[in-house]
Design a protein around this motif. Structure first.
Motif, PDB file in Angstrom:
ATOM      1  N   ALA A 198     -99.394 -37.554 -76.027  1.00 26.74           N
ATOM      2  CA  ALA A 198     -98.922 -36.667 -74.950  1.00 26.74           C
ATOM      3  C   ALA A 198     -97.416 -36.857 -74.736  1.00 26.74           C
ATOM      4  O   ALA A 198     -96.659 -35.896 -74.596  1.00 26.74           O
ATOM      5  N   HIS A 199     -96.986 -38.121 -74.736  1.00 24.50           N
ATOM      6  CA  HIS A 199     -95.566 -38.438 -74.562  1.00 24.50           C
ATOM      7  C   HIS A 199     -94.735 -37.817 -75.683  1.00 24.50           C
ATOM      8  O   HIS A 199     -93.735 -37.141 -75.448  1.00 24.50           O
ATOM      9  N   ASP A 200     -95.169 -38.027 -76.941  1.00 23.09           N
ATOM     10  CA  ASP A 200     -94.401 -37.523 -78.095  1.00 23.09           C
ATOM     11  C   ASP A 200     -94.343 -35.997 -78.096  1.00 23.09           C
ATOM     12  O   ASP A 200     -93.310 -35.408 -78.405  1.00 23.09           O
ATOM     13  N   MET A 201     -95.467 -35.359 -77.753  1.00 24.98           N
ATOM     14  CA  MET A 201     -95.484 -33.889 -77.734  1.00 24.98           C
ATOM     15  C   MET A 201     -94.535 -33.355 -76.656  1.00 24.98           C
ATOM     16  O   MET A 201     -93.811 -32.383 -76.877  1.00 24.98           O
ATOM     17  N   ALA A 202     -94.531 -34.019 -75.495  1.00 19.44           N
ATOM     18  CA  ALA A 202     -93.621 -33.592 -74.418  1.00 19.44           C
ATOM     19  C   ALA A 202     -92.169 -33.780 -74.849  1.00 19.44           C
ATOM     20  O   ALA A 202     -91.338 -32.871 -74.687  1.00 19.44           O
ATOM     21  N   ARG A 203     -91.852 -34.926 -75.425  1.00 21.17           N
ATOM     22  CA  ARG A 203     -90.469 -35.203 -75.847  1.00 21.17           C
ATOM     23  C   ARG A 203     -90.030 -34.218 -76.928  1.00 21.17           C
ATOM     24  O   ARG A 203     -88.911 -33.713 -76.895  1.00 21.17           O
ATOM     25  N   ALA A 204     -90.918 -33.944 -77.892  1.00 22.56           N
ATOM     26  CA  ALA A 204     -90.568 -33.024 -78.988  1.00 22.56           C
ATOM     27  C   ALA A 204     -90.259 -31.629 -78.456  1.00 22.56           C
ATOM     28  O   ALA A 204     -89.453 -30.893 -79.020  1.00 22.56           O
ATOM     29  N   ALA A 205     -90.918 -31.267 -77.344  1.00 25.69           N
ATOM     30  CA  ALA A 205     -90.719 -29.931 -76.777  1.00 25.69           C
ATOM     31  C   ALA A 205     -89.621 -29.937 -75.710  1.00 25.69           C
ATOM     32  O   ALA A 205     -89.382 -28.921 -75.057  1.00 25.69           O
ATOM     33  N   GLY A 206     -88.980 -31.097 -75.514  1.00 27.74           N
ATOM     34  CA  GLY A 206     -87.970 -31.203 -74.454  1.00 27.74           C
ATOM     35  C   GLY A 206     -88.589 -31.074 -73.069  1.00 27.74           C
ATOM     36  O   GLY A 206     -87.945 -30.650 -72.116  1.00 27.74           O
ATOM     37  N   GLY A 207     -89.872 -31.450 -72.951  1.00 27.61           N
ATOM     38  CA  GLY A 207     -90.594 -31.279 -71.688  1.00 27.61           C
ATOM     39  C   GLY A 207     -90.699 -32.560 -70.877  1.00 27.61           C
ATOM     40  O   GLY A 207     -89.986 -33.529 -71.128  1.00 27.61           O
ATOM     41  N   ALA A 208     -91.607 -32.551 -69.909  1.00 26.03           N
ATOM     42  CA  ALA A 208     -91.772 -33.695 -69.008  1.00 26.03           C
ATOM     43  C   ALA A 208     -93.130 -34.361 -69.241  1.00 26.03           C
ATOM     44  O   ALA A 208     -94.132 -33.687 -69.477  1.00 26.03           O
ATOM     45  N   PHE A 209     -93.119 -35.690 -69.160  1.00 22.84           N
ATOM     46  CA  PHE A 209     -94.345 -36.475 -69.330  1.00 22.84           C
ATOM     47  C   PHE A 209     -94.592 -37.253 -68.038  1.00 22.84           C
ATOM     48  O   PHE A 209     -93.717 -37.979 -67.568  1.00 22.84           O
ATOM     49  N   HIS A 210     -95.785 -37.071 -67.481  1.00 27.34           N
ATOM     50  CA  HIS A 210     -96.152 -37.762 -66.240  1.00 27.34           C
ATOM     51  C   HIS A 210     -97.231 -38.805 -66.496  1.00 27.34           C
ATOM     52  O   HIS A 210     -98.067 -38.636 -67.385  1.00 27.34           O
ATOM     53  N   LEU A 211     -97.210 -39.834 -65.664  1.00 28.44           N
ATOM     54  CA  LEU A 211     -98.317 -40.795 -65.615  1.00 28.44           C
ATOM     55  C   LEU A 211     -98.993 -40.559 -64.270  1.00 28.44           C
ATOM     56  O   LEU A 211     -98.323 -40.487 -63.236  1.00 28.44           O
ATOM     57  N   ARG A 212    -100.313 -40.354 -64.291  1.00 25.91           N
ATOM     58  CA  ARG A 212    -101.044 -40.126 -63.037  1.00 25.91           C
ATOM     59  C   ARG A 212    -102.167 -41.145 -62.948  1.00 25.91           C
ATOM     60  O   ARG A 212    -102.938 -41.298 -63.897  1.00 25.91           O
ATOM     61  N   ILE A 213    -102.259 -41.827 -61.828  1.00 24.67           N
ATOM     62  CA  ILE A 213    -103.294 -42.847 -61.649  1.00 24.67           C
ATOM     63  C   ILE A 213    -104.507 -42.204 -60.975  1.00 24.67           C
ATOM     64  O   ILE A 213    -104.441 -41.785 -59.815  1.00 24.67           O
ATOM     65  N   GLU A 214    -105.613 -42.113 -61.711  1.00 22.64           N
ATOM     66  CA  GLU A 214    -106.815 -41.443 -61.185  1.00 22.64           C
ATOM     67  C   GLU A 214    -107.757 -42.508 -60.605  1.00 22.64           C
ATOM     68  O   GLU A 214    -108.687 -42.981 -61.258  1.00 22.64           O
ATOM     69  N   ASP A 215    -107.470 -42.860 -59.365  1.00 22.59           N
ATOM     70  CA  ASP A 215    -108.163 -43.996 -58.738  1.00 22.59           C
ATOM     71  C   ASP A 215    -108.989 -43.585 -57.520  1.00 22.59           C
ATOM     72  O   ASP A 215    -109.002 -44.293 -56.514  1.00 22.59           O
ATOM     73  N   THR A 216    -109.664 -42.436 -57.621  1.00 23.05           N
ATOM     74  CA  THR A 216    -110.484 -42.017 -56.473  1.00 23.05           C
ATOM     75  C   THR A 216    -111.803 -42.785 -56.417  1.00 23.05           C
ATOM     76  O   THR A 216    -112.447 -42.831 -55.385  1.00 23.05           O
ATOM     77  N   ASP A 217    -112.211 -43.380 -57.522  1.00 24.40           N
ATOM     78  CA  ASP A 217    -113.463 -44.135 -57.540  1.00 24.40           C
ATOM     79  C   ASP A 217    -113.167 -45.557 -57.042  1.00 24.40           C
ATOM     80  O   ASP A 217    -112.980 -46.483 -57.811  1.00 24.40           O
ATOM     81  N   THR A 218    -113.139 -45.664 -55.696  1.00 24.46           N
ATOM     82  CA  THR A 218    -112.650 -46.903 -55.082  1.00 24.46           C
ATOM     83  C   THR A 218    -113.506 -48.122 -55.413  1.00 24.46           C
ATOM     84  O   THR A 218    -113.036 -49.246 -55.338  1.00 24.46           O
ATOM     85  N   GLU A 219    -114.764 -47.874 -55.782  1.00 18.98           N
ATOM     86  CA  GLU A 219    -115.607 -49.034 -56.102  1.00 18.98           C
ATOM     87  C   GLU A 219    -115.270 -49.642 -57.455  1.00 18.98           C
ATOM     88  O   GLU A 219    -115.515 -50.818 -57.692  1.00 18.98           O
ATOM     89  N   ARG A 220    -114.746 -48.863 -58.380  1.00 21.43           N
ATOM     90  CA  ARG A 220    -114.496 -49.374 -59.724  1.00 21.43           C
ATOM     91  C   ARG A 220    -113.023 -49.637 -60.037  1.00 21.43           C
ATOM     92  O   ARG A 220    -112.711 -50.352 -60.976  1.00 21.43           O
ATOM     93  N   CYS A 221    -112.116 -49.027 -59.269  1.00 20.35           N
ATOM     94  CA  CYS A 221    -110.694 -49.195 -59.568  1.00 20.35           C
ATOM     95  C   CYS A 221    -110.157 -50.470 -58.927  1.00 20.35           C
ATOM     96  O   CYS A 221    -110.576 -50.836 -57.839  1.00 20.35           O
ATOM     97  N   ARG A 222    -109.238 -51.140 -59.622  1.00 22.26           N
ATOM     98  CA  ARG A 222    -108.687 -52.408 -59.128  1.00 22.26           C
ATOM     99  C   ARG A 222    -107.170 -52.416 -59.294  1.00 22.26           C
ATOM    100  O   ARG A 222    -106.665 -51.975 -60.324  1.00 22.26           O
TER     101      ARG A 222
END
Ligand code: GLU
Length: 276
Positions: A24-48
């Motif tokens: 995802a990072h390489d494809m965004a960079r090759a296209a001159g685009g933006a790469f985001h990191l998103r933390i999907e931590d809605t499952d509060t019982e399993r995320c730490r």
């Protein structure tokens, strides 16, 4: 191009995650685009928090850079719930006292395909929202939902399914069925809904992720349609498998990026191992 890597902090990142993030990072960079990191931590019982910290360490070690600020889903539960209530107000949700494991499964992204529609017999479908009891899940009435949408299509550019796909309402009813979207009393929404809301909110143009999420795409396109959100392009990449052909799991510590790091591998070694 705006794209993202959206891990859930439920264990150490492994080679499969590295592939997804690097691609995802390489494809965004090759296209001159933006790469985001998103933390999907809605499952509060399993995320730490320690798994989240390790995600940042591993990503930095891999040499990746991403947009700031990083969106952490646990900080946006109110807005996901507002969307859930909008669907409820339109008569599209009903409370369901189905098994804990079904609710549990909906909270994170599906790992090996989506649960089949026929596994839920529709027992609670006639119940009104006013009948909601503590512990109930909120299910989407799929037959009603598809009746409210127009024609739905999306473009896939990944190696296996590259084409423009039509989302067939009858197949949504038969194969996905009344998906669990939330669990109001503890303010938790399902992975499918939170991801759809954030992909639109962050202006994602391209979703680059593993093939294990291919089937859920049809449900996500339906939700975009119901909520008047744009449908991005999708690219589902092949999964990194172990010698026996099994998809890598979070508990597979031997292939954790941290383990390779500790054993002296370089980020270039990781790129080579995943075929980049
Ligand atoms: N959080 C999901 C996972 O860890 C990824 C979801 C996505 O890329 O849409 O599997």
């Amino acid at each position: 191009m705006i794209t993202r890597f959206a891990p859930s902090p439920t264990g150490p990142l492994h080679l499969g995650h590295a592939y997804s993030a690097l691609l995802a990072h390489d494809m965004a960079r090759a296209a001159g685009g933006a790469f985001h990191l998103r933390i999907e931590d809605t499952d509060t019982e399993r995320c730490r928090p320690e798994w989240e910290a390790l995600i940042f360490e591993d990503m930095e070690w891999l040499g990746l850079t991403w947009e700031q600020p990083v969106l952490r889903q646990s900080e946006h539960l109110d807005s996901y719930n507002a969307t859930l209530l909008r669907l409820a107000d339109r008569g599209l949700l009903y409370p369901c006292s189905c098994s804990r494991s079904a609710i549990r499964a909906a909270m994170s992204a599906p790992q090996e395909g989506v649960p089949a529609a026929e596994s839920y017999p529709g027992t609670c479908r006639p119940r009104p929202m006013s009948d909601r009891k503590p512990g109930d899940a909120l299910r989407l009435n799929m037959a009603k939902a598809v009746a409210r949408t127009g024609p739905m299509t999306f473009t896939e550019t990944g190696p296996k399914h590259a084409a423009t796909h039509r989302v067939d309402p009858d197949r949504l009813v038969a194969e996905i069925g009344d998906a669990v979207l939330g669990r109001k009393e503890i303010e938790t929404v399902s992975y499918v809904l939170a991801a759809v809301i954030d992909d639109a909110g962050q202006g994602m143009t391209d979703i680059i992720r593993g093939e294990d999420l291919w089937q859920i795409t049809f449900l996500q396109v339906l939700l975009q349609n119901l909520l008047d959100l744009p449908t991005p392009r999708y690219h589902h990449h092949v999964l990194i498998r172990d010698e026996t052909g099994k998809r890598l799991a979070k508990r597979d510590d031997a292939r954790a990026i941290r383990t390779y790091r500790d054993n002296g591998a370089s980020p270039e070694d990781i790129r080579r191992m995943v075929g980049l």
